[in-house]
Write a protein that holds these residues in place. Structure first.
Motif, PDB file in Angstrom:
ATOM      1  N   LEU A 115       0.642  -1.238   0.159  1.00 30.44           N
ATOM      2  CA  LEU A 115       0.319   0.213   0.260  1.00 30.44           C
ATOM      3  C   LEU A 115       0.706   1.287  -0.436  1.00 30.44           C
ATOM      4  CD1 LEU A 115      -2.823   0.807  -0.040  1.00 30.44           C
ATOM      5  CD2 LEU A 115      -2.444   1.082   2.616  1.00 30.44           C
ATOM      6  N   GLU A 116       1.493   1.086   0.075  1.00 37.63           N
ATOM      7  CA  GLU A 116       2.179   2.717   1.187  1.00 37.63           C
ATOM      8  C   GLU A 116       3.996   2.958  -0.500  1.00 37.63           C
ATOM      9  OE1 GLU A 116       7.027   3.655   3.425  1.00 37.63           O
ATOM     10  OE2 GLU A 116       5.322   2.376   4.323  1.00 37.63           O
ATOM     11  N   ARG A 117       4.284   1.348  -1.331  1.00 41.24           N
ATOM     12  CA  ARG A 117       5.250   1.577  -2.247  1.00 41.24           C
ATOM     13  C   ARG A 117       3.678   2.478  -3.790  1.00 41.24           C
ATOM     14  NH1 ARG A 117       6.578  -3.885  -0.756  1.00 41.24           N
ATOM     15  NH2 ARG A 117       5.283  -4.293  -2.118  1.00 41.24           N
ATOM     16  N   THR A 118       2.472   2.236  -3.382  1.00 40.21           N
ATOM     17  CA  THR A 118       1.291   2.340  -4.385  1.00 40.21           C
ATOM     18  C   THR A 118       0.942   3.169  -4.128  1.00 40.21           C
ATOM     19  OG1 THR A 118       0.733   0.087  -4.346  1.00 40.21           O
ATOM     20  CG2 THR A 118      -0.861   1.605  -5.709  1.00 40.21           C
ATOM     21  N   VAL A 119       0.707   4.259  -3.296  1.00 39.72           N
ATOM     22  CA  VAL A 119       0.679   5.184  -3.014  1.00 39.72           C
ATOM     23  C   VAL A 119       1.706   5.781  -3.055  1.00 39.72           C
ATOM     24  CG1 VAL A 119      -0.236   7.497  -0.680  1.00 39.72           C
ATOM     25  CG2 VAL A 119      -0.927   4.621  -0.938  1.00 39.72           C
ATOM     26  N   GLU A 120       2.982   5.979  -2.849  1.00 41.30           N
ATOM     27  CA  GLU A 120       4.564   7.038  -3.084  1.00 41.30           C
ATOM     28  C   GLU A 120       4.708   6.316  -4.935  1.00 41.30           C
ATOM     29  OE1 GLU A 120       5.988   8.751  -1.401  1.00 41.30           O
ATOM     30  OE2 GLU A 120       4.963   7.918   0.270  1.00 41.30           O
ATOM     31  N   TYR A 121       4.025   5.528  -5.477  1.00 43.93           N
ATOM     32  CA  TYR A 121       3.581   5.717  -6.784  1.00 43.93           C
ATOM     33  C   TYR A 121       3.112   6.493  -7.281  1.00 43.93           C
ATOM     34  CZ  TYR A 121       3.807   4.051 -11.437  1.00 43.93           C
ATOM     35  OH  TYR A 121       3.971   4.171 -12.681  1.00 43.93           O
ATOM     36  N   LEU A 122       2.051   6.911  -6.732  1.00 41.28           N
ATOM     37  CA  LEU A 122       0.444   7.385  -7.192  1.00 41.28           C
ATOM     38  C   LEU A 122       0.670   9.261  -7.079  1.00 41.28           C
ATOM     39  CD1 LEU A 122      -2.351   4.846  -6.781  1.00 41.28           C
ATOM     40  CD2 LEU A 122      -1.057   5.313  -8.908  1.00 41.28           C
ATOM     41  N   ILE A 123       1.621   9.055  -5.933  1.00 44.26           N
ATOM     42  CA  ILE A 123       2.023  10.618  -6.017  1.00 44.26           C
ATOM     43  C   ILE A 123       3.669  11.329  -6.156  1.00 44.26           C
ATOM     44  CG2 ILE A 123       2.425  12.304  -4.594  1.00 44.26           C
ATOM     45  CD1 ILE A 123       1.069  10.812  -1.863  1.00 44.26           C
ATOM     46  N   ASP A 124       3.896  10.574  -6.968  1.00 41.89           N
ATOM     47  CA  ASP A 124       5.385  10.734  -7.428  1.00 41.89           C
ATOM     48  C   ASP A 124       4.720  11.115  -9.233  1.00 41.89           C
ATOM     49  OD1 ASP A 124       6.804  10.827  -5.607  1.00 41.89           O
ATOM     50  OD2 ASP A 124       8.078   8.570  -5.794  1.00 41.89           O
ATOM     51  N   ALA A 125       3.483   9.876  -9.499  1.00 38.67           N
ATOM     52  CA  ALA A 125       2.876  10.163 -10.734  1.00 38.67           C
ATOM     53  C   ALA A 125       1.997  11.548 -11.187  1.00 38.67           C
ATOM     54  CB  ALA A 125       2.468   8.455 -11.209  1.00 38.67           C
ATOM     55  N   GLY A 126       2.086  11.722  -9.862  1.00 40.98           N
ATOM     56  CA  GLY A 126       1.224  13.200  -9.845  1.00 40.98           C
ATOM     57  C   GLY A 126       0.481  13.210 -10.111  1.00 40.98           C
ATOM     58  N   VAL A 127      -0.117  12.413  -9.528  1.00 40.49           N
ATOM     59  CA  VAL A 127      -1.988  12.152  -8.820  1.00 40.49           C
ATOM     60  C   VAL A 127      -2.136  13.475  -8.027  1.00 40.49           C
ATOM     61  CG1 VAL A 127      -2.485  10.499  -9.998  1.00 40.49           C
ATOM     62  CG2 VAL A 127      -1.955  10.463  -7.827  1.00 40.49           C
ATOM     63  N   HIS A 128      -3.342  13.759  -8.310  1.00 41.91           N
ATOM     64  CA  HIS A 128      -3.722  15.259  -6.973  1.00 41.91           C
ATOM     65  C   HIS A 128      -5.055  14.397  -6.119  1.00 41.91           C
ATOM     66  CE1 HIS A 128      -3.203  17.154 -10.824  1.00 41.91           C
ATOM     67  NE2 HIS A 128      -2.486  17.843 -10.981  1.00 41.91           N
ATOM     68  N   GLY A 129      -4.955  13.497  -6.432  1.00 45.41           N
ATOM     69  CA  GLY A 129      -5.861  12.725  -4.955  1.00 45.41           C
ATOM     70  C   GLY A 129      -6.131  11.294  -5.045  1.00 45.41           C
ATOM     71  N   LEU A 130      -6.243  10.257  -4.299  1.00 42.53           N
ATOM     72  CA  LEU A 130      -6.430   9.370  -4.302  1.00 42.53           C
ATOM     73  C   LEU A 130      -8.080   8.396  -3.562  1.00 42.53           C
ATOM     74  CD1 LEU A 130      -3.380   8.193  -3.033  1.00 42.53           C
ATOM     75  CD2 LEU A 130      -3.689   7.816  -5.181  1.00 42.53           C
ATOM     76  N   ILE A 131      -8.652   7.689  -4.578  1.00 43.17           N
ATOM     77  CA  ILE A 131     -10.371   7.474  -3.063  1.00 43.17           C
ATOM     78  C   ILE A 131      -9.636   5.909  -3.069  1.00 43.17           C
ATOM     79  CG2 ILE A 131     -11.999   6.651  -4.473  1.00 43.17           C
ATOM     80  CD1 ILE A 131     -11.560   7.871  -7.136  1.00 43.17           C
ATOM     81  N   VAL A 132      -9.600   6.013  -1.737  1.00 37.42           N
ATOM     82  CA  VAL A 132      -9.373   5.009  -0.945  1.00 37.42           C
ATOM     83  C   VAL A 132      -9.920   4.328  -0.760  1.00 37.42           C
ATOM     84  CG1 VAL A 132      -8.650   4.333   1.562  1.00 37.42           C
ATOM     85  CG2 VAL A 132      -7.371   5.891  -0.111  1.00 37.42           C
ATOM     86  N   ALA A 133     -10.614   2.459  -0.512  1.00 41.09           N
ATOM     87  CA  ALA A 133     -11.826   1.511  -0.726  1.00 41.09           C
ATOM     88  C   ALA A 133     -12.588   2.203  -0.824  1.00 41.09           C
ATOM     89  CB  ALA A 133     -11.968   1.801   1.112  1.00 41.09           C
ATOM     90  N   GLY A 134     -12.080   2.313  -2.471  1.00 38.90           N
ATOM     91  CA  GLY A 134     -13.764   2.421  -2.697  1.00 38.90           C
ATOM     92  C   GLY A 134     -13.692   1.075  -3.834  1.00 38.90           C
ATOM     93  N   THR A 135     -14.712   0.982  -4.605  1.00 37.34           N
ATOM     94  CA  THR A 135     -15.489   0.222  -6.045  1.00 37.34           C
ATOM     95  C   THR A 135     -14.307  -0.561  -5.937  1.00 37.34           C
ATOM     96  OG1 THR A 135     -15.834   1.102  -7.481  1.00 37.34           O
ATOM     97  CG2 THR A 135     -17.409   0.578  -6.260  1.00 37.34           C
ATOM     98  N   THR A 136     -13.149  -0.249  -6.325  1.00 30.56           N
ATOM     99  CA  THR A 136     -11.483  -1.328  -6.747  1.00 30.56           C
ATOM    100  C   THR A 136     -11.102  -1.370  -5.947  1.00 30.56           C
ATOM    101  OG1 THR A 136     -11.978   0.415  -8.916  1.00 30.56           O
ATOM    102  CG2 THR A 136      -9.629  -0.333  -8.581  1.00 30.56           C
ATOM    103  N   GLY A 137     -10.965  -0.611  -4.813  1.00 31.37           N
ATOM    104  CA  GLY A 137     -10.550  -0.720  -3.295  1.00 31.37           C
ATOM    105  C   GLY A 137     -11.301  -2.409  -2.791  1.00 31.37           C
ATOM    106  N   GLU A 138     -11.775  -2.840  -3.199  1.00 25.70           N
ATOM    107  CA  GLU A 138     -12.244  -3.808  -2.729  1.00 25.70           C
ATOM    108  C   GLU A 138     -13.373  -3.886  -1.303  1.00 25.70           C
ATOM    109  OE1 GLU A 138      -9.201  -4.264  -3.829  1.00 25.70           O
ATOM    110  OE2 GLU A 138      -9.870  -5.144  -4.965  1.00 25.70           O
ATOM    111  N   TYR A 139     -13.703  -1.989  -1.141  1.00 27.52           N
ATOM    112  CA  TYR A 139     -14.217  -1.969   0.142  1.00 27.52           C
ATOM    113  C   TYR A 139     -15.298  -3.395   1.011  1.00 27.52           C
ATOM    114  CZ  TYR A 139     -18.673  -1.510  -2.068  1.00 27.52           C
ATOM    115  OH  TYR A 139     -20.257  -1.310  -2.949  1.00 27.52           O
ATOM    116  N   TYR A 140     -15.857  -3.964  -0.087  1.00 24.93           N
ATOM    117  CA  TYR A 140     -17.132  -5.223   0.190  1.00 24.93           C
ATOM    118  C   TYR A 140     -16.721  -6.053   0.733  1.00 24.93           C
ATOM    119  CZ  TYR A 140     -15.569  -7.549  -4.506  1.00 24.93           C
ATOM    120  OH  TYR A 140     -14.344  -7.749  -5.337  1.00 24.93           O
ATOM    121  N   ALA A 141     -15.074  -6.131   0.802  1.00 25.14           N
ATOM    122  CA  ALA A 141     -15.140  -7.548   0.947  1.00 25.14           C
ATOM    123  C   ALA A 141     -13.497  -7.418   2.283  1.00 25.14           C
ATOM    124  CB  ALA A 141     -13.679  -8.552   0.370  1.00 25.14           C
ATOM    125  N   MET A 142     -13.994  -5.923   3.185  1.00 27.46           N
ATOM    126  CA  MET A 142     -13.259  -5.658   4.065  1.00 27.46           C
ATOM    127  C   MET A 142     -14.247  -5.212   5.188  1.00 27.46           C
ATOM    128  SD  MET A 142     -10.539  -2.912   2.301  1.00 27.46           S
ATOM    129  CE  MET A 142      -9.166  -1.917   3.736  1.00 27.46           C
TER     130      MET A 142
END
Length: 71
Positions: free
Chosen positions: A25-52
């Motif tokens: 998770l930490e590596r992914t967050v750092e990668y996306l921030i370094d890539a220039g994204v402005h925001g992250l959607i955490v625990a959304g439908t791609t984030g398998e929220y239904y299984a957590m």
């Protein structure tokens, strides 16, 4: 609040025992921030929220907040 830029869903990485993989998770967050994204959607439908559980989702959101800091 005004939202502009690139917001991307964050895929939730799990270990083999289905616990949150904090290192990945930490590596992914750092990668996306370094890539220039402005925001992250955490625990959304791609984030398998239904299984957590709610506790797991709240923990993950807090962890992401710590990783992102003020960036």
């Amino acid at each position: 609040m005004k939202f502009e830029g690139i917001y991307t869903p964050l895929v939730t990485p799990f270990n083999d025992d289905f616990t949150l993989n904090k290192d990945a998770l930490e590596r992914t967050v750092e990668y996306l921030i370094d890539a220039g994204v402005h925001g992250l959607i955490v625990a959304g439908t791609t984030g398998e929220y239904y299984a957590m559980s709610m506790k797991e989702r709240v923990y993950m959101m807090g962890l992401c907040r710590e990783l992102i800091k003020e960036r």
